[in-house]
Design a protein around this motif. Structure first.
Motif, PDB file in Angstrom:
ATOM      1  N   LYS A  79       0.831  -1.211   0.000  1.00  0.00           N
ATOM      2  CA  LYS A  79       0.000   0.000   0.000  1.00  0.00           C
ATOM      3  C   LYS A  79       0.859   1.253   0.000  1.00  0.00           C
ATOM      4  O   LYS A  79       0.526   2.246  -0.658  1.00  0.00           O
ATOM      5  CB  LYS A  79      -0.928   0.003   1.222  1.00  0.00           C
ATOM      6  CG  LYS A  79      -2.122  -0.925   1.114  1.00  0.00           C
ATOM      7  CD  LYS A  79      -2.943  -0.899   2.390  1.00  0.00           C
ATOM      8  CE  LYS A  79      -3.522   0.489   2.670  1.00  0.00           C
ATOM      9  NZ  LYS A  79      -4.321   0.514   3.904  1.00  0.00           N
ATOM     10  N   ILE A  80       1.974   1.215   0.729  1.00  0.00           N
ATOM     11  CA  ILE A  80       2.845   2.390   0.799  1.00  0.00           C
ATOM     12  C   ILE A  80       3.413   2.716  -0.573  1.00  0.00           C
ATOM     13  O   ILE A  80       3.565   3.882  -0.945  1.00  0.00           O
ATOM     14  CB  ILE A  80       3.973   2.151   1.824  1.00  0.00           C
ATOM     15  CG1 ILE A  80       3.376   2.027   3.229  1.00  0.00           C
ATOM     16  CG2 ILE A  80       4.996   3.281   1.787  1.00  0.00           C
ATOM     17  CD1 ILE A  80       4.372   1.643   4.287  1.00  0.00           C
ATOM     18  N   GLY A  86       5.233   6.567  -5.079  1.00  0.00           N
ATOM     19  CA  GLY A  86       5.653   5.244  -5.510  1.00  0.00           C
ATOM     20  C   GLY A  86       6.685   4.676  -4.557  1.00  0.00           C
ATOM     21  O   GLY A  86       6.628   4.878  -3.343  1.00  0.00           O
ATOM     22  N   ILE A  87       7.689   4.007  -5.127  1.00  0.00           N
ATOM     23  CA  ILE A  87       8.734   3.406  -4.292  1.00  0.00           C
ATOM     24  C   ILE A  87       9.880   4.376  -4.037  1.00  0.00           C
ATOM     25  O   ILE A  87      10.742   4.129  -3.186  1.00  0.00           O
ATOM     26  CB  ILE A  87       9.269   2.118  -4.960  1.00  0.00           C
ATOM     27  CG1 ILE A  87       9.994   1.250  -3.938  1.00  0.00           C
ATOM     28  CG2 ILE A  87      10.155   2.454  -6.168  1.00  0.00           C
ATOM     29  CD1 ILE A  87      10.371  -0.121  -4.448  1.00  0.00           C
ATOM     30  N   SER A  88       9.901   5.503  -4.749  1.00  0.00           N
ATOM     31  CA  SER A  88      11.045   6.423  -4.690  1.00  0.00           C
ATOM     32  C   SER A  88      11.240   7.032  -3.301  1.00  0.00           C
ATOM     33  O   SER A  88      12.352   7.420  -2.957  1.00  0.00           O
ATOM     34  CB  SER A  88      10.895   7.541  -5.726  1.00  0.00           C
ATOM     35  OG  SER A  88       9.760   8.336  -5.437  1.00  0.00           O
ATOM     36  N   ARG A  89      10.187   7.127  -2.490  1.00  0.00           N
ATOM     37  CA  ARG A  89      10.337   7.664  -1.132  1.00  0.00           C
ATOM     38  C   ARG A  89       9.700   6.710  -0.117  1.00  0.00           C
ATOM     39  O   ARG A  89       9.010   7.126   0.818  1.00  0.00           O
ATOM     40  CB  ARG A  89       9.728   9.067  -1.043  1.00  0.00           C
ATOM     41  CG  ARG A  89      10.375  10.038  -2.020  1.00  0.00           C
ATOM     42  CD  ARG A  89      10.062  11.478  -1.753  1.00  0.00           C
ATOM     43  NE  ARG A  89      10.660  12.339  -2.757  1.00  0.00           N
ATOM     44  CZ  ARG A  89      10.619  13.667  -2.738  1.00  0.00           C
ATOM     45  NH1 ARG A  89      10.000  14.288  -1.755  1.00  0.00           N
ATOM     46  NH2 ARG A  89      11.179  14.369  -3.688  1.00  0.00           N
ATOM     47  N   PHE A  94       7.153   4.965   4.977  1.00  0.00           N
ATOM     48  CA  PHE A  94       7.007   3.858   5.925  1.00  0.00           C
ATOM     49  C   PHE A  94       7.071   4.373   7.359  1.00  0.00           C
ATOM     50  O   PHE A  94       6.317   3.923   8.231  1.00  0.00           O
ATOM     51  CB  PHE A  94       8.101   2.824   5.678  1.00  0.00           C
ATOM     52  CG  PHE A  94       8.054   1.655   6.618  1.00  0.00           C
ATOM     53  CD1 PHE A  94       6.984   0.766   6.605  1.00  0.00           C
ATOM     54  CD2 PHE A  94       9.076   1.451   7.531  1.00  0.00           C
ATOM     55  CE1 PHE A  94       6.940  -0.313   7.481  1.00  0.00           C
ATOM     56  CE2 PHE A  94       9.043   0.380   8.406  1.00  0.00           C
ATOM     57  CZ  PHE A  94       7.972  -0.507   8.380  1.00  0.00           C
ATOM     58  N   THR A  95       7.965   5.339   7.623  1.00  0.00           N
ATOM     59  CA  THR A  95       8.038   5.899   8.986  1.00  0.00           C
ATOM     60  C   THR A  95       6.771   6.668   9.336  1.00  0.00           C
ATOM     61  O   THR A  95       6.341   6.647  10.492  1.00  0.00           O
ATOM     62  CB  THR A  95       9.265   6.813   9.137  1.00  0.00           C
ATOM     63  OG1 THR A  95       9.128   7.959   8.277  1.00  0.00           O
ATOM     64  CG2 THR A  95      10.555   6.078   8.807  1.00  0.00           C
ATOM     65  N   PHE A  96       6.179   7.343   8.355  1.00  0.00           N
ATOM     66  CA  PHE A  96       4.898   8.020   8.619  1.00  0.00           C
ATOM     67  C   PHE A  96       3.817   6.998   8.969  1.00  0.00           C
ATOM     68  O   PHE A  96       2.993   7.228   9.861  1.00  0.00           O
ATOM     69  CB  PHE A  96       4.468   8.844   7.409  1.00  0.00           C
ATOM     70  CG  PHE A  96       5.273  10.092   7.185  1.00  0.00           C
ATOM     71  CD1 PHE A  96       5.513  10.971   8.229  1.00  0.00           C
ATOM     72  CD2 PHE A  96       5.777  10.399   5.925  1.00  0.00           C
ATOM     73  CE1 PHE A  96       6.259  12.134   8.027  1.00  0.00           C
ATOM     74  CE2 PHE A  96       6.522  11.553   5.721  1.00  0.00           C
ATOM     75  CZ  PHE A  96       6.762  12.412   6.775  1.00  0.00           C
ATOM     76  N   ALA A  97       3.831   5.872   8.263  1.00  0.00           N
ATOM     77  CA  ALA A  97       2.859   4.811   8.553  1.00  0.00           C
ATOM     78  C   ALA A  97       3.061   4.272   9.969  1.00  0.00           C
ATOM     79  O   ALA A  97       2.088   4.017  10.700  1.00  0.00           O
ATOM     80  CB  ALA A  97       2.992   3.692   7.527  1.00  0.00           C
ATOM     81  N   LEU A  98       4.327   4.107  10.374  1.00  0.00           N
ATOM     82  CA  LEU A  98       4.613   3.645  11.737  1.00  0.00           C
ATOM     83  C   LEU A  98       4.125   4.659  12.768  1.00  0.00           C
ATOM     84  O   LEU A  98       3.582   4.281  13.816  1.00  0.00           O
ATOM     85  CB  LEU A  98       6.115   3.412  11.904  1.00  0.00           C
ATOM     86  CG  LEU A  98       6.729   2.238  11.125  1.00  0.00           C
ATOM     87  CD1 LEU A  98       8.225   2.165  11.380  1.00  0.00           C
ATOM     88  CD2 LEU A  98       6.065   0.932  11.508  1.00  0.00           C
ATOM     89  N   ASN A  99       4.331   5.937  12.497  1.00  0.00           N
ATOM     90  CA  ASN A  99       3.847   6.977  13.414  1.00  0.00           C
ATOM     91  C   ASN A  99       2.342   6.919  13.581  1.00  0.00           C
ATOM     92  O   ASN A  99       1.811   7.083  14.688  1.00  0.00           O
ATOM     93  CB  ASN A  99       4.254   8.361  12.910  1.00  0.00           C
ATOM     94  CG  ASN A  99       5.723   8.660  13.113  1.00  0.00           C
ATOM     95  OD1 ASN A  99       6.281   9.552  12.487  1.00  0.00           O
ATOM     96  ND2 ASN A  99       6.385   7.905  13.980  1.00  0.00           N
ATOM     97  N   LYS A 227      14.898  10.097  -0.791  1.00  0.00           N
ATOM     98  CA  LYS A 227      14.700  11.294  -1.620  1.00  0.00           C
ATOM     99  C   LYS A 227      15.665  11.242  -2.792  1.00  0.00           C
ATOM    100  O   LYS A 227      16.805  10.771  -2.652  1.00  0.00           O
ATOM    101  CB  LYS A 227      14.907  12.575  -0.801  1.00  0.00           C
ATOM    102  CG  LYS A 227      14.284  13.798  -1.437  1.00  0.00           C
ATOM    103  CD  LYS A 227      14.342  15.006  -0.513  1.00  0.00           C
ATOM    104  CE  LYS A 227      13.641  16.203  -1.163  1.00  0.00           C
ATOM    105  NZ  LYS A 227      13.736  17.414  -0.322  1.00  0.00           N
ATOM    106  N   GLN A 228      15.212  11.771  -3.934  1.00  0.00           N
ATOM    107  CA  GLN A 228      15.981  11.622  -5.167  1.00  0.00           C
ATOM    108  C   GLN A 228      17.273  12.431  -5.183  1.00  0.00           C
ATOM    109  O   GLN A 228      18.163  12.141  -5.980  1.00  0.00           O
ATOM    110  CB  GLN A 228      15.124  12.021  -6.375  1.00  0.00           C
ATOM    111  CG  GLN A 228      13.976  11.074  -6.663  1.00  0.00           C
ATOM    112  CD  GLN A 228      12.695  11.452  -5.946  1.00  0.00           C
ATOM    113  OE1 GLN A 228      12.716  12.001  -4.849  1.00  0.00           O
ATOM    114  NE2 GLN A 228      11.548  11.158  -6.556  1.00  0.00           N
TER     115      GLN A 228
END
Length: 829
Positions: A79-80, A86-89, A94-99, A227-228
């Motif tokens: 989902k993330i 996309g996958i670029s960040r 993922f850390t926002f999802a954990l928060n 981050k790119q």
């Protein structure tokens, strides 16, 4: 959570430094100094833990549904990847999802996480610097003393970097966790790489050093997926190799054969990048208020301003939203020319210092290399302070070392004893000052109103500052002020640099909240009529929703429904998923109101007020017409559950099933990329097709090679329609439209049910000027492949083809390819 995280970081750092014996003398003294630095750092950000989210925070991790999950699983991680990044960040998302999971929406958890990441970045910088100062070339011993005292200088550099108020935009601004995470892993990657190289320099190569290269590689991957702008990492490692390590014989490395090989390789890469990347970059300037040349010239002054901010980090010079005057030439304004000379002077200093003081040179190169992506030709916003988070590491390396060498001379002349203790005391005085300045700067982040008031005060001519302040005023019920700021934002707007629809939505919603509904309607209709054609439509949907709410309140059901439907249609075109449920609920509410009233209103909306499934049937029909078959299917199921004999739901459901079957058939045919590029070595046919496809896709002028590959492929499989696709495309590119049509017709004879063949035929007919045949081909595609991925663009091409007579249509095709119906959805980064 914060004490536990800090203790973990502290223990890891201590064990690491003790193991590699980087802290001479009394180690406990330096750990106490590190603890004091953390106390100052915590104090500097102690007033930000309840600061509200702003701007990009909302659409990145608050209203983004894919960062909310109840349990850890592969589906949750998948989902993330489905967010707009996309996958670029993936790492920061993922850390926002954990928060969200652990903090249950508590904003304090988000801020603490950002601060912990900042603390970890301090440790990573200390680790990197302690490694670098161990290199014999960097810190040689003279008269029994090392050139640079360690860990005093690394500690001073890390402290000045961490406590600088300019870092608040990367730490307090929650979404810029992306920047701080990328910097953390970027620094770790270089540190592990240099640590392995240090061991090799001191003791020779050994397999036990390989894990450090592996850690460097993993850190680099984590940086790339944060981050790119971390794409500059390979270049900086190369610079570190030649400035810090320097164990390579350049004469052997740059032999004639190798120079020729690398020249050809670099030329090839540059050509591919120029052909593939540059057109997309130039297209990005269509939605900016500056050109490429203006950006390049303006960035000279911006980078100079960055240096000024790092030298004089006073809150009065800092702003969340800077308003930068454009440079139109080297002499307008004249500071552009001065900035060019100043920056060239610094770069020359770095080049001159590369042998005598390589670490100063490395710091200078670090600063400029890490500004390459965000401060050169890519059409981003002109200036943001968070972009200094990583470059400023190099800045303070060079500044502190240069300052130390100057002070050392003064100390030697005046015979001052215990200079290290004096330097440490001075460092903590400076740290305290920086800590207070950071705390003061963070006062502007107390809430949205204080933040945007500060922005307006420092950049009063920027439209977005006024529209953001209007939003903030509306949030606290100051509607008159919100209207005033919105009107100011509209008056300041210029093409590519305005906030028209955001401000328009603020005006009518503020009037409605003041219960001036008739005035709100009048203002809304006026704003719709007077809207400039070039206004960015990123908040157009919101304006329509506000208008719909006002009409609904005034019992103008039909008008309300139409506005909600326009908003949903706009979001469907833009594929802006997070806001769709809100607008969907508004439409349902308007339909419920119409069903209650009944009569002519229900009749005009084509709903049967007496039917128990009138609303599900209507919603199914709406989403079906918008090509959102999943939502349409869902409402069909709702309708059939309530009333199994619903003819409308049955009909739509059957058509959706038919469409899904048709889509499945087309997807099973695959794409040229999936069939041949990903399986190039499965057979000789696949190999030749992959070569032909890649050469045509990259626009490399190698027609003879393409023809050779296609001839060999046709010899192997003469009945393959895919060969004719590529050969017809080659003819089309060379302007041989008639021949291209004949070629694609042969492919259609072989596989008449392949939708992509009809897409190509339509394009070739348009190019030839035969609009009627193009329309027939495109409509056949929509019938064969209802879920065609580029359906909106195809619809745009049909509308263009219908207007084509015998005139040149190549420009029309390119116009549709550049934007199509999605042109209105372009947003600034």
């Amino acid at each position: 959570m914060l004490p536990a995280s800090l203790m973990l970081c502290f223990m890891v750092q201590r064990k690491m430094l003790e193991k590699i014996n980087f802290l001479p003398g009394r180690k406990s003294r330096w750990f106490i100094c590190l603890a004091l630095l953390y106390v100052l750092l915590f104090s500097a950000y102690s007033n930000t833990f309840f600061s509200p989210p702003v701007l990009d925070d909302f659409h990145t991790f608050i209203i983004e549904p894919n960062v909310y999950f109840s349990s850890f699983s592969f589906d949750s991680l998948g989902k993330i990847v489905q967010t707009k990044f996309g996958i670029s960040r993936f790492v920061p998302m993922f850390t926002f999802a954990l928060n969200h999971k652990w903090g249950q929406g508590n904003i304090v958890v988000f801020h603490i996480t950002n601060l912990v990441i900042h603390f970890c970045s301090v440790l990573s910088i200390l680790f990197l610097l302690l490694v670098i100062f161990r290199f014999p070339k960097i810190n040689p011993i003279y008269n029994g003393e090392k050139k640079y005292p360690t860990p005093l200088l690394p500690f001073l550099i890390a402290g000045l970097w961490a406590l600088n108020p300019v870092q608040t935009n990367a730490v307090t601004y929650l979404v810029q966790r992306m920047t701080s995470l990328a910097a953390l892993f970027y620094v770790l990657s270089i540190a592990f790489y240099l640590f392995a190289r240090l061991k090799q320099v001191l003791y020779g190569f050994h397999y036990k050093y390989l894990p450090y290269y592996f850690f460097s590689f993993v850190s680099a991957l984590l940086a790339f997926f944060s981050k790119q702008n971390s794409a500059t990492l390979p270049l900086l490692i190369l610079v570190a190799e030649f400035t810090l390590v320097n164990t390579i014989d350049l004469k052997k490395l740059f032999s004639k054969k190798r120079v020729l090989f690398f020249s050809i390789l670099v030329g090839f890469i540059f050509s591919v990048v120029f052909i593939k990347v540059v057109p997309g970059i130039l297209q990005g300037y269509d939605h900016r208020h500056f050109t490429l040349s203006q950006r390049l010239l303006t960035e000279l002054r911006v980078v100079t301003s960055y240096i000024f901010l790092l030298l004089f980090p006073l809150p009065c010079f800092m702003n969340f939203e800077h308003d930068v005057l454009l440079s139109t030439s080297l002499f307008s304004p004249l500071t552009t020319l001065f900035s060019l000379f100043f920056l060239l002077f610094i770069i020359c200093l770095g080049w001159i210092a590369r042998k005598k003081d390589p670490l100063i040179a490395f710091g200078i190169f670090w600063f400029f290399i890490n500004l390459l992506i965000e401060s050169t030709f890519i059409p981003l916003e002109l200036m943001f302070e968070h972009r200094l988070y990583l470059p400023s590491v190099g800045f303070y390396v060079s500044l502190v070392l240069a300052g130390y060498m100057a002070v050392k001379r003064i100390v030697q002349i005046n015979k001052i004893y215990s200079p290290d203790k004096c330097a440490l005391a001075f460092a903590f005085i400076l740290f305290s000052i920086f800590s207070m300045l950071t705390y003061s700067r963070n006062m502007a982040w107390q809430d949205a109103v204080t933040l945007y008031q500060d922005c307006v005060k420092k950049a009063p001519m920027k439209a977005r500052n006024h529209s953001n302040l209007a939003n903030a005023y509306a949030g606290i019920g100051e509607y008159d002020k919100a209207i005033r700021e919105s009107e100011k934002a509209i008056s300041l707007g210029i093409k590519g640099y305005e906030e028209y629809w955001v401000s328009a939505a603020n005006i009518i919603s503020s009037e409605a909240n003041k219960e001036n509904y008739s005035k709100a309607i009048k203002e809304g209709e006026k704003l719709l009529k007077e809207a400039p054609k070039w206004a960015k439509k990123n908040s157009y949907w919101s304006f329509l929703v506000e208008m719909g709410d006002i009409y609904l309140h005034e019992k103008k059901i039909l008008l309300a429904y139409n506005k909600f439907l326009q908003s949903l249609s706009f979001l469907a075109i833009c594929e802006d998923m997070p806001y769709k449920p809100l607008v969907e609920a508004k439409i349902i509410k308007s339909l419920q109101e119409a069903a209650k009233i009944g009569g002519k209103i229900a009749e005009k909306l084509n709903i049967d007020s007496d039917s128990p499934v009138a609303i599900p049937e209507k919603m199914a029909n709406i989403f079906y017409s918008l090509n959102d078959y999943d939502q349409a299917y869902k409402y069909c199921q709702v309708g059939l559950n309530e009333y199994p004999d619903s003819a409308k739901c049955k009909k739509i459901k059957q058509e959706i099933n038919d469409f899904r079957l048709a889509n499945s058939k087309q997807k099973d045919k695959g794409t040229l990329k999936s069939k041949y590029v990903f399986h190039a070595f499965n057979s000789r046919f696949n190999f030749y097709m992959a070569i032909a496809y890649l050469l045509e896709k990259t626009h490399i002028s190698a027609d003879s090679v393409v023809n050779f590959a296609l001839t060999r492929a046709r010899d192997l499989f003469p009945d393959s329609a895919d060969v004719y696709i590529l050969s017809s495309w080659l003819l089309y590119k060379n302007g041989k439209f008639e021949a291209a049509i004949r070629e694609i017709d042969q492919a259609i004879t072989l596989d008449p049910g392949f939708a992509q063949l009809w897409v190509n035929r339509g394009l070739y007919c348009m190019a030839k000027g035969n609009g009627k045949e193009a329309v027939v081909a495109f409509r056949k595609v929509l019938k064969m492949y209802p879920g065609y991925p580029h359906k909106n663009k195809l619809l745009g091409m049909i509308s263009v083809a219908e207007k084509i007579g015998g005139s040149d249509s190549a420009s029309s095709i390119s116009q549709v390819n550049r934007g199509g119906n999605n042109e209105i959805c372009k947003k600034n980064s």
